[in-house]
Design a protein around this motif. Structure first.
Motif, PDB file in Angstrom:
ATOM      1  N   ALA A 584       1.014  -1.372   0.112  1.00 51.92           N
ATOM      2  CA  ALA A 584      -0.021   0.029   0.055  1.00 51.92           C
ATOM      3  C   ALA A 584       0.700   1.222  -0.003  1.00 51.92           C
ATOM      4  CB  ALA A 584      -0.930  -0.043   1.332  1.00 51.92           C
ATOM      5  N   ALA A 585       2.142   1.363   0.796  1.00 50.40           N
ATOM      6  CA  ALA A 585       2.706   2.279   0.817  1.00 50.40           C
ATOM      7  C   ALA A 585       3.606   2.492  -0.496  1.00 50.40           C
ATOM      8  CB  ALA A 585       4.045   2.054   1.885  1.00 50.40           C
ATOM      9  N   LEU A 586       3.888   1.396  -1.270  1.00 48.46           N
ATOM     10  CA  LEU A 586       4.549   1.450  -2.649  1.00 48.46           C
ATOM     11  C   LEU A 586       3.419   2.255  -3.424  1.00 48.46           C
ATOM     12  CD1 LEU A 586       6.573   1.122  -4.887  1.00 48.46           C
ATOM     13  CD2 LEU A 586       5.485  -1.247  -5.019  1.00 48.46           C
ATOM     14  N   GLN A 587       2.218   1.572  -3.627  1.00 46.34           N
ATOM     15  CA  GLN A 587       1.251   2.246  -4.408  1.00 46.34           C
ATOM     16  C   GLN A 587       0.944   3.785  -4.170  1.00 46.34           C
ATOM     17  OE1 GLN A 587      -2.216  -0.139  -4.289  1.00 46.34           O
ATOM     18  NE2 GLN A 587      -1.109  -1.988  -4.931  1.00 46.34           N
ATOM     19  N   THR A 588       0.720   4.027  -2.814  1.00 40.22           N
ATOM     20  CA  THR A 588       0.497   5.498  -2.611  1.00 40.22           C
ATOM     21  C   THR A 588       1.464   6.591  -2.691  1.00 40.22           C
ATOM     22  OG1 THR A 588      -1.048   4.411  -0.773  1.00 40.22           O
ATOM     23  CG2 THR A 588      -0.772   6.967  -0.917  1.00 40.22           C
ATOM     24  N   GLY A 589       2.904   5.852  -2.224  1.00 39.57           N
ATOM     25  CA  GLY A 589       3.974   6.933  -2.478  1.00 39.57           C
ATOM     26  C   GLY A 589       4.264   7.032  -3.986  1.00 39.57           C
ATOM     27  N   ALA A 590       4.292   5.743  -4.618  1.00 32.23           N
ATOM     28  CA  ALA A 590       4.611   5.923  -6.187  1.00 32.23           C
ATOM     29  C   ALA A 590       3.666   7.103  -7.112  1.00 32.23           C
ATOM     30  CB  ALA A 590       4.561   4.749  -6.737  1.00 32.23           C
ATOM     31  N   ALA A 591       2.171   6.888  -6.379  1.00 36.38           N
ATOM     32  CA  ALA A 591       1.300   7.630  -6.996  1.00 36.38           C
ATOM     33  C   ALA A 591       1.597   9.186  -6.689  1.00 36.38           C
ATOM     34  CB  ALA A 591      -0.107   7.320  -6.510  1.00 36.38           C
ATOM     35  N   ALA A 592       1.923   9.468  -5.550  1.00 37.05           N
ATOM     36  CA  ALA A 592       2.140  10.959  -4.860  1.00 37.05           C
ATOM     37  C   ALA A 592       3.288  11.200  -5.754  1.00 37.05           C
ATOM     38  CB  ALA A 592       2.269  10.736  -3.556  1.00 37.05           C
ATOM     39  N   ALA A 593       4.487  10.519  -5.683  1.00 37.66           N
ATOM     40  CA  ALA A 593       5.606  11.117  -6.380  1.00 37.66           C
ATOM     41  C   ALA A 593       5.499  11.207  -7.919  1.00 37.66           C
ATOM     42  CB  ALA A 593       6.653   9.952  -6.328  1.00 37.66           C
ATOM     43  N   THR A 594       4.586  10.292  -8.518  1.00 41.23           N
ATOM     44  CA  THR A 594       4.290  10.299  -9.889  1.00 41.23           C
ATOM     45  C   THR A 594       3.643  11.744 -10.279  1.00 41.23           C
ATOM     46  OG1 THR A 594       4.332   8.024 -10.151  1.00 41.23           O
ATOM     47  CG2 THR A 594       3.260   9.534 -11.926  1.00 41.23           C
ATOM     48  N   ALA A 595       2.677  12.217  -9.364  1.00 45.61           N
ATOM     49  CA  ALA A 595       1.873  13.258  -9.729  1.00 45.61           C
ATOM     50  C   ALA A 595       2.613  14.551  -9.379  1.00 45.61           C
ATOM     51  CB  ALA A 595       0.470  13.212  -8.687  1.00 45.61           C
ATOM     52  N   GLU A 596       3.555  14.563  -8.352  1.00 43.39           N
ATOM     53  CA  GLU A 596       4.449  15.538  -8.336  1.00 43.39           C
ATOM     54  C   GLU A 596       5.325  15.869  -9.549  1.00 43.39           C
ATOM     55  OE1 GLU A 596       6.094  18.452  -5.788  1.00 43.39           O
ATOM     56  OE2 GLU A 596       4.222  17.537  -5.622  1.00 43.39           O
ATOM     57  N   PHE A 597       5.943  14.606 -10.107  1.00 43.17           N
ATOM     58  CA  PHE A 597       6.885  14.758 -11.260  1.00 43.17           C
ATOM     59  C   PHE A 597       5.989  15.268 -12.238  1.00 43.17           C
ATOM     60  CE2 PHE A 597       9.484  12.368 -14.465  1.00 43.17           C
ATOM     61  CZ  PHE A 597      10.664  12.932 -14.047  1.00 43.17           C
ATOM     62  N   THR A 659      13.919   7.515  -9.475  1.00 41.25           N
ATOM     63  CA  THR A 659      14.567   7.893  -8.211  1.00 41.25           C
ATOM     64  C   THR A 659      13.610   8.819  -7.272  1.00 41.25           C
ATOM     65  OG1 THR A 659      16.534   8.386  -9.667  1.00 41.25           O
ATOM     66  CG2 THR A 659      16.231   9.532  -7.558  1.00 41.25           C
ATOM     67  N   ARG A 660      12.748   9.440  -7.903  1.00 39.48           N
ATOM     68  CA  ARG A 660      11.665  10.025  -7.012  1.00 39.48           C
ATOM     69  C   ARG A 660      10.973   9.116  -6.129  1.00 39.48           C
ATOM     70  NH1 ARG A 660      10.670  15.394  -8.104  1.00 39.48           N
ATOM     71  NH2 ARG A 660       9.369  15.258  -6.196  1.00 39.48           N
ATOM     72  N   VAL A 661      10.438   8.107  -6.687  1.00 32.72           N
ATOM     73  CA  VAL A 661       9.324   6.995  -6.059  1.00 32.72           C
ATOM     74  C   VAL A 661      10.569   6.358  -4.959  1.00 32.72           C
ATOM     75  CG1 VAL A 661       8.316   4.634  -6.268  1.00 32.72           C
ATOM     76  CG2 VAL A 661       8.356   6.391  -8.042  1.00 32.72           C
ATOM     77  N   THR A 662      11.787   6.129  -4.998  1.00 36.68           N
ATOM     78  CA  THR A 662      12.801   5.573  -4.269  1.00 36.68           C
ATOM     79  C   THR A 662      12.630   6.543  -3.181  1.00 36.68           C
ATOM     80  OG1 THR A 662      14.087   4.280  -5.863  1.00 36.68           O
ATOM     81  CG2 THR A 662      15.025   4.759  -3.585  1.00 36.68           C
ATOM     82  N   ALA A 663      12.965   7.820  -3.341  1.00 37.37           N
ATOM     83  CA  ALA A 663      12.873   8.869  -2.391  1.00 37.37           C
ATOM     84  C   ALA A 663      11.574   8.925  -1.612  1.00 37.37           C
ATOM     85  CB  ALA A 663      13.356  10.109  -2.894  1.00 37.37           C
ATOM     86  N   ALA A 664      10.469   9.023  -2.181  1.00 43.88           N
ATOM     87  CA  ALA A 664       9.082   8.911  -1.294  1.00 43.88           C
ATOM     88  C   ALA A 664       9.022   7.721  -0.661  1.00 43.88           C
ATOM     89  CB  ALA A 664       8.093   8.837  -2.486  1.00 43.88           C
ATOM     90  N   LEU A 665       9.625   6.555  -0.537  1.00 48.57           N
ATOM     91  CA  LEU A 665       9.634   5.506   0.120  1.00 48.57           C
ATOM     92  C   LEU A 665      10.683   5.322   1.186  1.00 48.57           C
ATOM     93  CD1 LEU A 665       8.527   2.779  -2.569  1.00 48.57           C
ATOM     94  CD2 LEU A 665       7.252   3.829  -0.655  1.00 48.57           C
TER      95      LEU A 665
END
Length: 886
Positions: A584-597, A659-665
């Motif tokens: 769930a953290a991966l899905q949510t963090g990746a979605a947040a990072a993607t939107a920001e990116f 890289t952004r997704v990794t940082a988000a997590l």
């Protein structure tokens, strides 16, 4: 039910002069009510047409009071309908008054930059017949309509005075509402209208406890509603503390003490009794609900209801208060409000007191439909008694308590421990205040009892002292222990038995909140439910969203750790729960990072990021110490550019996004770290790009990958991406794993790899279920070897693979149980024996219990049996004998 409209009208005529006069002044409405046409009469009462705003509102108020009053007496309109319509009138009155006073000064101007925030009963939608209204008037100096020569503050004060005059002035048509502006910040020195910035500064720096409770029911009610709601969004952290806030009980206790000291009327229902302020009255029901809302509302948005009855129901639904108590308090509240309405119907006076004279008391009772005042007093005595009993239980018997009563069964505190307590009070910052010391004194007997009975009292005491030293505030924690018997013992078990949890608790004392949640010992829900919870941040700011994910995961991991040491669930289920949180953290963090990116770089049409989970993450079962093994991939055409303000080509785009997704997590935020993310299993390891295309991935796996990389693929699972892209990736993996291969070369590769690992990664201790020969690594190598050799049982979970291989006759029955025994020990030891050495006796017992064994000796025997079984299969399939040391 047959409604007797004639009886209701007769009671109003005989016992309520205000309603009788209203019937004379509005005969059309009275005639409609006599015919039982209450809903039509309500519509007519609201359809007043008059260019004079003040006169129109006064006529609307009178007509509404008449229709609602008769409908109420007849039982046609329920309480919430009555209070809701009166509250809606107050909203319209504020809005129209703001519009009128601004238009008088600046014709045709929109009322931008001037907002009325409704508090109290208006904010809750619970106004009574003769309520005043308690708005806070706020303005924005930049957008407030005004004449050019007017200063913003001067203009705002003029509008505030005009609003009060328009609504509260008594004319031949009566008044609309009395307006009380004393709930504004620093009302004794502040102007009638305050700037948004000034109000915000007050609430951030010098607000009083009662103001928090007042804002539970706050809402934008008139004027610039968008600006008002934006202000309430800003002030929300002041009202709703993120952690469970048991200081709310102390704050309400002090407020109750002041109210009771100031109230000189009868304490029990009788002539002169105040339904609002008296013991067991309206205010105590409201305080009961608001106290629990302040404690729990920061973590549970579901209890942030503005209405009292709705709040009680929400608290019961969350299991915070007893459902029976919620029902009794709700029914009592409704009845008290109904009698309050009867008092106010008589002469439209804002009163809450029962009449002091017998004939006047009889009059109110008969208006209500009772025989006389004695019948009303008897009913109220029961109603208020039920409320008082529950309210006193919440606050304690004496709201002015200044010392702690020692329970009869409290242990005698020895001098040595008393000296330790004195040392803590003198040296630990959070214990230096009188209030904190009083709260600490209340738990000291139970603290001594629990520490003295711990298997290692000295160790438990040392960790307790560490926890105290790291607390930002102590009162919350001590009140929490006071309210939840048995919690202190559980906390001391955590401090004594599980060093990783103890370290987390010392860093984040608010993790204790999770222990008093009604679902504290429940396994987490589905990945989608957890992801929805993580995504439901109240702040759209990117950093705040990452903080929220870390808070939810931290709470969940801690709760799962407690469940493990309490033996609440099988460690295998705990491991799956930990993995669901990570997914769930991966899905949510990746979605947040993607939107920001994407806000900076746009999107690449037809392309997307995928994340492949491997290792324990891919297998769906993590421990508290697990990293997240992932590979980043992307689908789509190479060489294209993104469509954002700062375009990037495909490969660079997805490598930067990865890289952004990794940082988000992984990057620590104000809420701490989340996970360590390991990307070394990607093609070419650390030498290769962070993200590769699906085509490059497939080519690498078919042409260049080592055997160990294909073994890793056996436990892989696409975890992020659209369903179509995940299926495409899964197809590539399936094709790679089902490729025929030379059995002898496969065996040689597996043996060499395991030999190299055994040489370079030695077991950490006698409980290292992972690296000990005959342990989990050997078990996994056997499974992956058979999966690749036979091209079957290709499921990411090791347990599932073992079941399919057993079914195919390649592994013996019972091998799965040996694997499970090893896995349970690994999962449990990560908390109870993180160094893999023999833990203290208490932790030994907890470790055995978690693994389903009666004793530590039985656990060690089971470990030996499992290792021997794995060694036997190693010899069967590889022809190599493992040395299993006892």
């Amino acid at each position: 039910m047959q409604i007797d409209w004639e009886y209701a009208i007769r009671r109003a005529h005989d016992h309520a002069p205000y309603l009788a006069l209203a019937m004379q002044r509005m005969p059309d409405l009275a005639a409609m009510l006599a015919e039982g046409q209450a809903d039509a009469a309500l519509g007519a009462a609201l359809a007043v047409e008059d260019e004079d705003v003040g006169r129109a509102l006064r006529r609307e108020k009178l007509g509404l009071a008449l229709v609602l009053g008769i409908g109420d007496l007849a039982g046609h309109f329920p309480l919430l309908k009555v209070t809701g319509e009166l509250s809606a009138l107050a909203d319209r009155a504020l809005d129209r008054a703001i519009e009128a006073v601004i238009a008088k000064r600046v014709p045709d101007a929109d009322p931008r930059g001037f907002s009325a925030i409704a508090l109290g009963k208006q904010g809750a939608g619970e106004l009574n017949y003769s309520s005043d209204i308690d708005p806070i008037l706020l303005y924005d100096p930049e957008t407030l309509p005004r004449r050019e020569r007017d200063e913003p503050g001067e203009a705002a004060q003029r509008y505030a005075r005009g609003l009060v005059e328009l609504l509260a002035h008594q004319t031949g048509d009566g008044y609309v509402f009395r307006v009380d502006l004393r709930l504004r910040p620093a009302s004794e020195v502040s102007p009638l209208a305050i700037s948004f910035a000034g109000a915000m500064s007050h609430y951030e720096s010098s607000a009083l406890a009662w103001e928090r409770a007042a804002y539970i029911r706050a809402r934008a009610a008139g004027g610039d509603l968008a600006a008002g709601e934006a202000f309430l969004d800003q002030v929300r952290p002041f009202v709703w503390r993120r952690s469970l806030d048991f200081t709310a009980i102390e704050e309400i206790r002090r407020l109750t003490a002041r109210i009771r000291q100031a109230y000189s009327g009868p304490r029990q229902p009788g002539p002169g009794f105040d339904l609002k302020r008296g013991r067991g009255g309206i205010r105590e029901v409201e305080f009961f609900a608001q106290t629990h809302q302040l404690i729990y509302g920061g973590r549970l948005p579901s209890v942030r209801m503005k209405g009292t009855r709705a709040a009680l129901d929400a608290l019961a639904a969350e299991g915070i208060i007893d459902a029976g108590d919620a029902r009794v308090l709700g029914d009592s509240y409704d009845r008290l409000r109904q009698v309050e309405h009867r008092l106010q119907m008589v002469n439209d006076h804002q009163t809450h007191e029962l009449p002091g004279k017998a004939d006047a008391l009889d009059n109110v009772a008969q208006l209500d439909g009772l025989a006389d005042g004695g019948a009303l007093i008897a009913e109220l005595d029961q109603v208020c008694g039920a409320v008082a009993e529950r309210y006193d239980a919440l606050l304690g018997e004496d709201a002015r308590q200044t010392s702690v009563a020692v329970p009869a069964d409290a242990p005698v505190i020895p001098d040595e421990f008393a000296k330790k307590v004195l040392y803590w009070k003198e040296s630990i910052r959070v214990l230096k205040g009188a209030e904190a010391q009083l709260a600490f004194d209340a738990i000291t007997p139970e603290l001594f009892r629990a520490l003295s009975q711990a298997s290692d009292p000295e160790r438990a005491t040392a960790r307790w002292e560490t926890l105290l030293a790291h607390l930002p505030t102590a009162i919350n924690l001590f009140r929490l222990f006071e309210q939840r018997p048995g919690l202190l013992e559980r906390v001391l078990r955590i401090l004594t038995l599980a060093p990783p949890l103890a370290d987390e608790l010392a860093r984040r004392a608010d993790l204790l909140d999770a222990l008093i949640d009604t679902t504290a010992l429940d396994l987490p829900g589905s990945v989608s439910a957890l992801a929805a919870h993580m995504a439901a941040s109240e702040d759209d700011d990117y950093e705040a969203r990452l903080d929220h994910i870390r808070q939810v995961v931290g709470d969940g991991r801690f709760a799962l750790g407690v469940q493990l040491i309490e033996g609440a669930h099988d460690p295998l289920d705990i491991a799956e729960g930990l993995c669901r949180f990570a997914e769930a953290a991966l899905q949510t963090g990746a979605a947040a990072a993607t939107a920001e990116f994407e806000a900076k770089h746009g999107r690449i049409d037809g392309s997307e990021l995928l994340v492949l989970g491997l290792g324990r993450f891919g297998g769906g079962a993590l421990t508290h110490a697990s990293d997240l093994d992932v590979v980043y991939l992307f689908d789509g055409e190479a060489g294209k550019e993104s469509d954002g303000p700062r375009p990037l080509t495909t490969s660079l785009y997805f490598n930067r996004l990865a890289t952004r997704v990794t940082a988000a997590l992984s990057v620590p935020t104000a809420e701490g770290a989340l996970y360590e993310v390991d990307t070394r299993l990607r093609p070419q390891g650390n030498q290769g790009p962070l993200a590769v295309s699906l085509e490059s991935f497939a080519k690498y796996q078919h042409e260049d990958a080592w055997t160990w990389e294909h073994m890793a693929l056996c436990r892989s699972r696409p975890l992020y991406g659209t369903p179509q892209a995940r299926e495409k990736l899964q197809g590539i993996i399936r094709n790679v794993l089902e490729t025929p291969r030379d059995p002898e070369k496969l065996k040689a590769d597996v043996l060499k790899m395991r030999g190299d690992m055994a040489q370079h990664k030695q077991p950490k201790g006698p409980l290292d279920a992972k690296l000990l020969r005959g342990g989990l690594v050997d078990c996994e190598f056997i499974v992956h070897y058979l999966q690749l050799r036979e091209r079957i049982a290709l499921t990411p979970g090791i347990d599932g693979g073992i079941a399919l291989l057993t079914e195919a006759g390649l592994l013996p029955a019972g091998f799965g149980e040996h694997f499970s025994a090893l896995a349970r020990l690994l999962i449990s030891s990560r908390l109870l024996a993180p160094d893999c050495q023999e833990p203290p006796l208490a932790a030994q017992a907890a470790l055995a219990q978690a693994c389903g064994k009666d004793s530590y000796a039985a656990l060690l025997q089971r470990l030996e049996e499992a290792r021997q079984a794995v060694a036997a299969q190693w010899a069967e399939h590889f022809g190599e004998t493992l040395e299993i040391e006892s």
